[in-house]
Design a protein around this motif. Structure first.
Motif, PDB file in Angstrom:
ATOM      1  N   MET A   1       0.867  -1.224   0.046  1.00 33.93           N
ATOM      2  CA  MET A   1       0.004   0.229   0.013  1.00 33.93           C
ATOM      3  C   MET A   1       0.751   1.192   0.000  1.00 33.93           C
ATOM      4  N   ALA A   2       0.455   2.418  -0.615  1.00 29.02           N
ATOM      5  CA  ALA A   2       1.412   3.248  -0.965  1.00 29.02           C
ATOM      6  C   ALA A   2       1.416   4.251   0.578  1.00 29.02           C
ATOM      7  N   GLU A   3       2.212   4.940   0.799  1.00 32.03           N
ATOM      8  CA  GLU A   3       2.327   5.817   1.920  1.00 32.03           C
ATOM      9  C   GLU A   3       1.173   6.939   1.571  1.00 32.03           C
ATOM     10  N   PRO A   4       0.747   7.424   2.836  1.00 33.53           N
ATOM     11  CA  PRO A   4      -0.459   8.402   2.642  1.00 33.53           C
ATOM     12  C   PRO A   4       0.086   9.657   1.763  1.00 33.53           C
ATOM     13  N   ALA A   5      -0.560   9.995   1.038  1.00 34.05           N
ATOM     14  CA  ALA A   5      -0.267  11.306   0.059  1.00 34.05           C
ATOM     15  C   ALA A   5       0.765  11.000  -0.800  1.00 34.05           C
ATOM     16  N   ALA A   6       1.308   9.782  -1.042  1.00 31.69           N
ATOM     17  CA  ALA A   6       2.704   9.623  -1.903  1.00 31.69           C
ATOM     18  C   ALA A   6       2.103   9.428  -3.375  1.00 31.69           C
ATOM     19  N   LEU A   7       0.824   8.893  -3.415  1.00 31.87           N
ATOM     20  CA  LEU A   7       0.455   8.426  -4.621  1.00 31.87           C
ATOM     21  C   LEU A   7      -1.199   9.149  -4.653  1.00 31.87           C
ATOM     22  N   SER A   8      -1.550   9.356  -5.773  1.00 34.38           N
ATOM     23  CA  SER A   8      -3.182   9.967  -5.681  1.00 34.38           C
ATOM     24  C   SER A   8      -3.970   8.585  -5.556  1.00 34.38           C
ATOM     25  N   PRO A   9      -4.994   8.838  -4.741  1.00 31.72           N
ATOM     26  CA  PRO A   9      -6.072   7.671  -4.609  1.00 31.72           C
ATOM     27  C   PRO A   9      -6.469   7.200  -5.939  1.00 31.72           C
ATOM     28  N   TRP A  10      -6.322   7.862  -6.909  1.00 34.90           N
ATOM     29  CA  TRP A  10      -6.884   7.644  -8.332  1.00 34.90           C
ATOM     30  C   TRP A  10      -5.903   6.600  -8.906  1.00 34.90           C
ATOM     31  N   ASP A  11      -4.788   6.490  -8.334  1.00 32.47           N
ATOM     32  CA  ASP A  11      -3.870   5.343  -8.723  1.00 32.47           C
ATOM     33  C   ASP A  11      -3.627   4.184  -8.017  1.00 32.47           C
ATOM     34  N   THR A  12      -4.478   4.506  -6.666  1.00 32.59           N
ATOM     35  CA  THR A  12      -4.339   3.294  -5.697  1.00 32.59           C
ATOM     36  C   THR A  12      -5.553   2.575  -5.117  1.00 32.59           C
ATOM     37  N   GLU A  13      -6.707   3.305  -5.513  1.00 30.01           N
ATOM     38  CA  GLU A  13      -8.096   3.005  -4.856  1.00 30.01           C
ATOM     39  C   GLU A  13      -9.023   2.595  -6.217  1.00 30.01           C
ATOM     40  N   PRO A  14      -9.972   1.508  -5.926  1.00 32.80           N
ATOM     41  CA  PRO A  14     -10.801   1.394  -6.992  1.00 32.80           C
ATOM     42  C   PRO A  14     -11.867   2.411  -7.469  1.00 32.80           C
ATOM     43  N   HIS A  15     -12.026   2.565  -8.425  1.00 31.13           N
ATOM     44  CA  HIS A  15     -13.106   3.802  -8.777  1.00 31.13           C
ATOM     45  C   HIS A  15     -13.501   3.486 -10.265  1.00 31.13           C
ATOM     46  N   TYR A  16     -14.423   4.355 -10.688  1.00 24.97           N
ATOM     47  CA  TYR A  16     -15.321   4.183 -11.801  1.00 24.97           C
ATOM     48  C   TYR A  16     -14.845   5.259 -12.719  1.00 24.97           C
ATOM     49  N   VAL A  17     -14.811   5.055 -14.104  1.00 26.15           N
ATOM     50  CA  VAL A  17     -14.754   6.260 -14.941  1.00 26.15           C
ATOM     51  C   VAL A  17     -15.778   6.018 -15.813  1.00 26.15           C
ATOM     52  N   ILE A  18     -16.452   7.163 -16.131  1.00 20.79           N
ATOM     53  CA  ILE A  18     -17.300   7.013 -17.312  1.00 20.79           C
ATOM     54  C   ILE A  18     -16.999   8.176 -18.322  1.00 20.79           C
ATOM     55  N   SER A  19     -17.103   7.727 -19.722  1.00 25.60           N
ATOM     56  CA  SER A  19     -16.483   8.895 -20.316  1.00 25.60           C
ATOM     57  C   SER A  19     -17.270   8.605 -21.893  1.00 25.60           C
ATOM     58  N   THR A  20     -17.326   9.634 -22.573  1.00 23.04           N
ATOM     59  CA  THR A  20     -17.904   9.516 -24.001  1.00 23.04           C
ATOM     60  C   THR A  20     -16.722   9.507 -25.124  1.00 23.04           C
ATOM     61  N   PHE A  21     -15.469   9.521 -24.471  1.00 22.96           N
ATOM     62  CA  PHE A  21     -14.089   9.687 -25.406  1.00 22.96           C
ATOM     63  C   PHE A  21     -13.739   8.116 -25.697  1.00 22.96           C
ATOM     64  N   PRO A  22     -13.664   7.622 -26.939  1.00 29.33           N
ATOM     65  CA  PRO A  22     -13.310   6.549 -27.339  1.00 29.33           C
ATOM     66  C   PRO A  22     -11.659   6.072 -27.116  1.00 29.33           C
ATOM     67  N   ASP A  23     -10.829   7.136 -26.941  1.00 29.30           N
ATOM     68  CA  ASP A  23      -9.666   6.852 -26.416  1.00 29.30           C
ATOM     69  C   ASP A  23      -8.900   8.147 -26.346  1.00 29.30           C
ATOM     70  N   TYR A  24      -7.657   8.098 -25.939  1.00 24.36           N
ATOM     71  CA  TYR A  24      -6.974   9.488 -25.607  1.00 24.36           C
ATOM     72  C   TYR A  24      -6.627  10.315 -26.751  1.00 24.36           C
ATOM     73  N   ALA A  25      -6.454   9.652 -27.817  1.00 26.99           N
ATOM     74  CA  ALA A  25      -6.439  10.423 -29.207  1.00 26.99           C
ATOM     75  C   ALA A  25      -7.525  11.360 -29.273  1.00 26.99           C
ATOM     76  N   ALA A  26      -8.611  10.951 -29.098  1.00 29.46           N
ATOM     77  CA  ALA A  26     -10.135  11.654 -29.324  1.00 29.46           C
ATOM     78  C   ALA A  26      -9.814  12.893 -27.963  1.00 29.46           C
ATOM     79  N   VAL A  27      -9.276  12.589 -26.981  1.00 26.84           N
ATOM     80  CA  VAL A  27      -9.086  13.637 -25.885  1.00 26.84           C
ATOM     81  C   VAL A  27      -8.263  14.800 -26.268  1.00 26.84           C
ATOM     82  N   ALA A  28      -7.219  14.212 -26.911  1.00 25.95           N
ATOM     83  CA  ALA A  28      -6.070  15.118 -27.316  1.00 25.95           C
ATOM     84  C   ALA A  28      -6.535  16.210 -28.419  1.00 25.95           C
ATOM     85  N   ALA A  29      -7.119  15.383 -29.353  1.00 24.33           N
ATOM     86  CA  ALA A  29      -7.828  16.065 -30.507  1.00 24.33           C
ATOM     87  C   ALA A  29      -9.187  17.342 -30.225  1.00 24.33           C
ATOM     88  N   ALA A  30      -9.886  16.753 -29.072  1.00 23.72           N
ATOM     89  CA  ALA A  30     -10.683  17.743 -28.629  1.00 23.72           C
ATOM     90  C   ALA A  30      -9.968  19.023 -28.144  1.00 23.72           C
TER      91      ALA A  30
END
Length: 342
Positions: A1-30
């Motif tokens: 387990m990461a030290e407190p505040a060493a890494l973002s909880p987005w890197d270490t904890e379970p979470h859901y991501v919902i997005s309309t972008f098919p991939d990161y190429a689309a994010v960059a293009a936007a």
């Protein structure tokens, strides 16, 4: 387990991501679509680029000069109105205002480089402690924009204000980034810090005076990302004023004292190496053994935050309940630095 505040909880904890972008190429293009046309080379932009690079024929040197000019002359100010959190302003407006956020820095730098025929690309990155991009592509994976100069295979961040050309703040190395290329983009990883290019050396001399006060001098020299942090500290001293900054620093440790500082202007001549010296004397009597029995000061624990502790002398944090009590042998020091100015 990461030290407190060493890494973002987005890197270490379970979470859901919902997005309309098919991939990161689309994010960059936007992002690229929102930034399209913002880096137009107007007559004033062209004139400034020519002035900055006057007498310089080497293209990398031209890019270096332009980068240094933007780093020094464009203040970081973020004003988010409407779509301002994602869409940059026009380069000419940024130049007229003399300030802008990270996106604006990237746009003005792109325009000035374009005026000299040098290409640059926006790069989406997280400047905090996130080191993973979710498999589901989302703009929320990024909160900062830097520049990539493909001709020199070089990443630069003029927003930092004190980062030498081609050297990034330490929090940006080893991060996933999206390059906003035409027509789309791609997700890649920034390189890791090279240890040989990232050094810090600290030399401190301290004297326990007959009256129990302590005086001395500390000099820190740093290079690479550590040099950026050192320049950032010098910039905070400039902004706050040396006397006020020193008083605030001593107060944060529960002490009184005076200090003076020696350093080159942190935003001028952005070389990889930088040095900072502090001369200081406590106004309070140092707890512990008398001068005749005083042992050599122990070495400070770590020096990741330069010039740290002013003198790195083992002035125990004063305690209201036992003001003359010395800390236990081997007790770690707990000095704090004020936040660096970004």
């Amino acid at each position: 387990m990461a030290e407190p505040a060493a890494l973002s909880p987005w890197d270490t904890e379970p979470h859901y991501v919902i997005s309309t972008f098919p991939d990161y190429a689309a994010v960059a293009a936007a992002y690229r679509r929102m930034a399209a046309g913002k880096a137009a080379v107007t007559p004033r932009i062209q004139a400034l680029a020519d002035e900055i690079t006057a007498g310089i024929s080497d293209r990398r040197d031209q890019a270096h000069r332009i980068y240094d000019w933007v780093s020094k002359h464009i203040r970081y100010v973020a004003v988010f109105l409407g779509n301002g959190g994602y869409e940059p302003h026009e380069a000419i407006k940024i130049l007229e205002n003399g300030y802008g956020d990270c996106k604006d820095h990237v746009v003005l730098l792109e325009a000035l480089l374009k005026a000299k025929g040098i290409a640059s690309l926006p790069v989406l990155i997280d400047s905090g402690n996130r080191y993973r991009a979710p498999e589901t592509a989302t703009p929320a994976a990024f909160n900062h924009v830097i520049s990539f100069l493909p001709e020199f295979d070089l990443y630069v961040d003029s927003t930092a204000g004190v980062a030498p050309f081609g050297i990034l703040p330490v929090t940006e190395y080893g991060k996933p980034v999206a390059l906003a290329t035409e027509p789309g983009g791609s997700l890649t990883m920034l390189p890791l810090v090279v240890a040989e290019d990232d050094e810090e050396k600290l030399q401190t001399t301290a004297q326990l005076m007959a009256d129990g006060t302590v005086s001395g001098k500390s000099t820190t020299g740093a290079s690479g990302p550590f040099g950026i942090k050192l320049r950032g500290l010098a910039a905070s001293v400039e902004v706050g004023g040396p006397e006020r900054w020193a008083q605030s620093y001593f107060k944060s440790l529960g002490w009184r004292g005076k200090a003076s500082f020696q350093f080159d202007p942190p935003r001028d001549r952005l070389a990889p190496d930088y040095a900072f010296s502090a001369l200081a004397r406590s106004a309070d009597r140092c707890p512990g053994p008398s001068p005749s029995r005083a042992a050599s000061p122990p070495k400070p624990a770590g020096s990741a935050n330069p010039p740290v502790r002013l003198l790195t002398i083992p002035l125990a944090r004063k305690r209201a309940d036992r003001p003359d009590a010395a800390p236990p042998a081997g007790a770690p020091s707990r000095e704090r630095l004020p936040p660096l100015r970004r």
